[in-house]
Design an enzyme around this catalytic site. Sequence first.
Site, mmCIF file in Angstrom:
data_model
loop_
_atom_site.group_PDB
_atom_site.id
_atom_site.type_symbol
_atom_site.label_atom_id
_atom_site.label_comp_id
_atom_site.label_asym_id
_atom_site.label_seq_id
_atom_site.Cartn_x
_atom_site.Cartn_y
_atom_site.Cartn_z
ATOM 1 N N SER A 26 0.873 -1.230 0.028
ATOM 2 C CA SER A 26 -0.066 -0.072 0.008
ATOM 3 C C SER A 26 0.909 1.322 -0.108
ATOM 4 O O SER A 26 1.934 1.310 0.735
ATOM 5 C CB SER A 26 -0.998 -0.001 1.236
ATOM 6 O OG SER A 26 -1.631 1.418 1.365
ATOM 7 N N CYS A 28 0.453 3.404 1.849
ATOM 8 C CA CYS A 28 0.616 3.635 3.278
ATOM 9 C C CYS A 28 1.896 3.292 3.910
ATOM 10 O O CYS A 28 2.350 3.672 4.895
ATOM 11 C CB CYS A 28 -0.564 3.067 4.049
ATOM 12 S SG CYS A 28 -2.348 3.794 3.813
ATOM 13 N N TYR A 57 -1.089 -0.028 10.167
ATOM 14 C CA TYR A 57 -1.179 -0.617 8.640
ATOM 15 C C TYR A 57 -0.149 -0.268 7.814
ATOM 16 O O TYR A 57 0.337 -1.112 7.156
ATOM 17 C CB TYR A 57 -2.516 0.075 8.155
ATOM 18 C CG TYR A 57 -3.121 -0.425 6.856
ATOM 19 C CD1 TYR A 57 -3.497 -1.696 6.778
ATOM 20 C CD2 TYR A 57 -2.837 0.548 5.774
ATOM 21 C CE1 TYR A 57 -3.848 -2.232 5.674
ATOM 22 C CE2 TYR A 57 -3.103 0.007 4.527
ATOM 23 C CZ TYR A 57 -3.611 -1.262 4.313
ATOM 24 O OH TYR A 57 -3.852 -1.641 3.178
ATOM 25 N N LYS A 61 2.619 -3.112 6.402
ATOM 26 C CA LYS A 61 2.879 -3.154 4.793
ATOM 27 C C LYS A 61 4.512 -3.399 4.514
ATOM 28 O O LYS A 61 4.941 -4.247 3.647
ATOM 29 C CB LYS A 61 2.290 -2.094 4.331
ATOM 30 C CG LYS A 61 0.807 -2.584 4.074
ATOM 31 C CD LYS A 61 0.136 -3.777 3.345
ATOM 32 C CE LYS A 61 -1.340 -3.512 3.145
ATOM 33 N NZ LYS A 61 -1.547 -4.928 2.325
ATOM 34 N N ARG A 195 -1.444 12.587 -1.793
ATOM 35 C CA ARG A 195 -0.956 11.510 -2.008
ATOM 36 C C ARG A 195 -1.209 10.999 -3.451
ATOM 37 O O ARG A 195 -2.325 10.936 -3.904
ATOM 38 C CB ARG A 195 -1.493 10.585 -1.208
ATOM 39 C CG ARG A 195 -0.985 8.808 -1.484
ATOM 40 C CD ARG A 195 -1.253 7.784 -0.660
ATOM 41 N NE ARG A 195 -0.899 8.054 0.672
ATOM 42 C CZ ARG A 195 -1.243 7.548 1.954
ATOM 43 N NH1 ARG A 195 -2.806 6.999 1.946
ATOM 44 N NH2 ARG A 195 -0.629 7.707 3.081
#
Length: 332
Positions: A26, A28, A57, A61, A195
């Site tokens: 991700s 993220c 999270y 990842k 983003r």
Amino acid sequence: RSILITTHMLEAAYRAGARRYFFSSSACAYNTEMQKDPDAPALKESDAYPAMCERGYGWEKLMSEMFCQEYWHERGMKTFVARFHAVYGPYGTWDGGREKVPAAFCRKVIEAIDEDTGRIEIWGDGTRERTFMYVDDCVRGIDRITHCDELIATPINIGSSELVSVDGLATMVEEIAGVQLERDYIEGPLGVGRRNSDNTMIKRVLGWEPDIPLREGREKTYAWIEQQYADRKAGTRTISERPGDVDATAWTTKSTDSRPDRPGEAHEYPGHRRPGIPVLAAARDGGHLARGRRPDGAAGIEGAGGPFLGGSGLHGGGVGGRERRARAGVVH
């Protein structure tokens, strides 16, 4: 739990003799300090380090990416990692608080029309910017990435480069619906300032990038959610039902695509039959992408020696519990 799932899946794939393992990472995983500025540049793959991921999270990842790389370097299993930027499309969660922004705006506009309120709520001030990738592009990208040996154990972005503000996304949905609504800006989760996916690497390596226009994908998604909303009002079961309320389903993918390791061979991979929620899925049938349904689960396995899919979600960008479980993707 996600880190445990990844660990067990990697080991299971290795023991099963999987030749290729795909992990859905991700955006993220990127350094959050680089995304606070509204004018922040697009994120390129090297921007993940020095690491400062989103809490929980994001770190899961990044750690899972490292595990995938080690299974290649230490055990020789080909692993492939794609950092998903927000994915949307039909057959995804569209209500209940776990849905992503594209689906939420569709539902809110549909509700405003149905209830004749003339207004919708938006978290924040509407200026935050994101990119959104249509699910068909996502699945095509998974297929290409997982069969490109130049990308073994090499994280790569997969996301649209079409940047849009939250307000801009809301306006697009209103245009599709043919209405203009008042907006109430309220407090709520905001995320980073901007983003965006830097697609330099994917274009160089694959000669391709996600290219389905946002407007085109939004029109398809709006039409599907509008039908779901109508079905729910009519008392028909919809895709937002809880897992325990959905009948057992099965899914099968077939492919006649030519591959270096199995030229001209046709494959058929039955899924597990057990209770689960219908989720975003796309299967290649005779060379064409088609919608599919698969049980609730994080992975699919082609069989001994074939691709194994891992990860914790199609939707990059900090998805919630039920949506995090709504994973899909099929490669051949």
